[in-house]
Design an enzyme around this catalytic site. Sequence first.
Site, mmCIF file in Angstrom:
data_model
loop_
_atom_site.group_PDB
_atom_site.id
_atom_site.type_symbol
_atom_site.label_atom_id
_atom_site.label_comp_id
_atom_site.label_asym_id
_atom_site.label_seq_id
_atom_site.Cartn_x
_atom_site.Cartn_y
_atom_site.Cartn_z
ATOM 1 C CE LYS A 1 -0.259 -0.289 5.044
ATOM 2 N NZ LYS A 1 -1.132 -0.511 6.214
ATOM 3 N NE ARG B 1 -7.026 0.269 10.978
ATOM 4 C CZ ARG B 1 -5.781 0.126 10.544
ATOM 5 N NH1 ARG B 1 -4.966 1.161 10.544
ATOM 6 N NH2 ARG B 1 -5.327 -1.032 10.118
ATOM 7 C CG HIS C 1 -3.734 -4.026 11.972
ATOM 8 N ND1 HIS C 1 -2.674 -4.581 11.294
ATOM 9 C CD2 HIS C 1 -3.412 -2.722 12.164
ATOM 10 C CE1 HIS C 1 -1.753 -3.650 11.081
ATOM 11 N NE2 HIS C 1 -2.170 -2.520 11.600
ATOM 12 N NE ARG D 1 -2.544 -8.018 7.830
ATOM 13 C CZ ARG D 1 -3.106 -8.379 8.978
ATOM 14 N NH1 ARG D 1 -3.648 -9.580 9.108
ATOM 15 N NH2 ARG D 1 -3.145 -7.544 10.001
ATOM 16 C CE1 TYR E 1 10.949 31.859 1.418
ATOM 17 C CE2 TYR E 1 11.329 29.491 1.449
ATOM 18 C CZ TYR E 1 10.955 30.642 0.773
ATOM 19 O OH TYR E 1 10.600 30.565 -0.539
ATOM 20 C CB CYS F 1 13.089 26.029 0.569
ATOM 21 S SG CYS F 1 14.330 27.111 1.292
ATOM 22 C CG MET F 2 7.789 23.481 -2.339
ATOM 23 S SD MET F 2 6.695 24.387 -3.423
ATOM 24 C CE MET F 2 5.772 25.367 -2.249
ATOM 25 C CG ASP F 3 10.895 23.840 -4.918
ATOM 26 O OD1 ASP F 3 10.009 22.968 -4.980
ATOM 27 O OD2 ASP F 3 10.669 25.059 -4.960
HETATM 28 C C1 PLP Z 1 -0.334 -1.519 6.910
HETATM 29 C C2 PLP Z 1 -0.845 -2.806 7.387
HETATM 30 C C3 PLP Z 1 0.032 -3.882 7.607
HETATM 31 C C4 PLP Z 1 1.540 -3.758 7.534
HETATM 32 O O1 PLP Z 1 2.001 -3.075 8.686
HETATM 33 P P1 PLP Z 1 3.569 -2.908 8.986
HETATM 34 O O2 PLP Z 1 3.613 -2.332 10.354
HETATM 35 O O3 PLP Z 1 4.095 -1.974 7.958
HETATM 36 O O4 PLP Z 1 4.187 -4.243 8.883
HETATM 37 C C5 PLP Z 1 -0.530 -5.103 7.927
HETATM 38 N N1 PLP Z 1 -1.871 -5.238 8.061
HETATM 39 C C6 PLP Z 1 -2.739 -4.214 7.894
HETATM 40 C C7 PLP Z 1 -4.199 -4.437 8.067
HETATM 41 C C8 PLP Z 1 -2.254 -2.966 7.561
HETATM 42 O O5 PLP Z 1 -3.111 -1.941 7.418
#
Ligand code: PLP
Length: 395
Positions: A51, A149, A178, A234, A278, A325-327
């Site tokens: 993601k 969540r 999670h 995961r 700045y 700065c921005m850039d």
């Molecule tokens: C982002 C996410 C992960 C991965 O988490 P990490 O801490 O980067 O390993 C696993 N499961 C879910 C549901 C997540 O949203």
Amino acid sequence: MHGSDAFDAAASFRPEANDRPTRIRVDLDALSHNFHALQAHAGVPVMGIVKANAYGHGLVPVARHLQAQGIGQLGVALVEEGIALRRAGVTVPILVMGGIHAPQVGQFLACDLEVTVSSIAKLRQVEQAAASLGRQAVIHLKVDTGMERIGVHSENAGPLIEAAVASRWCTVKGIYSHLACSDDPASPMTHEQRHRFLDACRHFDRIGAPMPLRHLANSGGVLHFPDTCLDMVRPGIALYGVMPDPASRATVALKPALSLVSQVVYFKVVKAGRTVSYGATWTAPADTRVVTVPIGYGDGYPRSLSSRGEVLVRGQRRPIIGRVCMDQFMVDLGPGGTAYNEDEVVLIGAQGDDAISCEAVAHAAGTIPYEILTGLNARIPREYIGGASSGGPAA
Ligand SMILES: *Cc1c(COP(=O)(O)O)cnc(C)c1O
């Protein structure tokens, strides 16, 4: 320049060949190493979490590389990320972990994406879309064990599990939850969450249904709590070779996959008493040798590193002076320090005998490594080294 010369120059410019000296370099071999090391440590298959543009590493190149490495499952947060992967020809199963919006359910099915189902109402939405398209939906049930969540509370998971198992249009491939505190090896929360999760999973046995894939562990779970690894893990941040938290323990030897580099674009001597950038927040205590680096908060390099961050130039650690700065931002080369235009500047990664970790940058910026990585935006070209096809900048 005459009008026609400008036209010729514009015509020969190839926007796909981004030669910006500021770039992210992703080491695909480090990524493979982390994938295989985490999978071996967990002892179960890895769902690679890609993601947020693969934590800044580039969604499509990272997913393609993991697929080539034999990964069996990917996870994303948004249906849009899953669609982008399918459009790029990625064929491995992809779970979308975010909550579903009813109008988008058809897109999951059309693109062969696995759906997170977190309530009976959502299950009905998925069934309806599946029935109208005449396609079976592959779903993972989401149980809340402490994040508050998305997900049905674990103590109320029974009816959702029964309805999902009975569903004519849904195949229950997985059930997951999670972890909220797994980056801290000392937190008792993880054990509590694991108990709640396993209690919910027992409903499958109770109704005599086959147990789907149970997955619970994020990076912290894999690193610190082996008993959370269950049937699949995961990891996100650890896949990229970065620790989730300063309290995390390196129980797996990981290699950081991302470097952030730039090049000196200007050198000057700032006279004693003059101020830099700045707000005039930094004043030269003496005549000071200063270089300008062409990257800023407009690229996602945090402004909070103003007079706090460090970079590597010619193998030496040098402080950022004044506001980012921005850039662009400015760096103090120190007494007698030298640097020339086009010299490499490392913001994250190794140079000579020294290295600046993503974790150290996050600490200096007062945030977590996740925010640093995912903040590095599309204005920075990504270049991939190692892997099957080495070299070459890619979008
Ligand atoms: C982002 C996410 C992960 C991965 O988490 P990490 O801490 O980067 O390993 C696993 N499961 C879910 C549901 C997540 O949203």
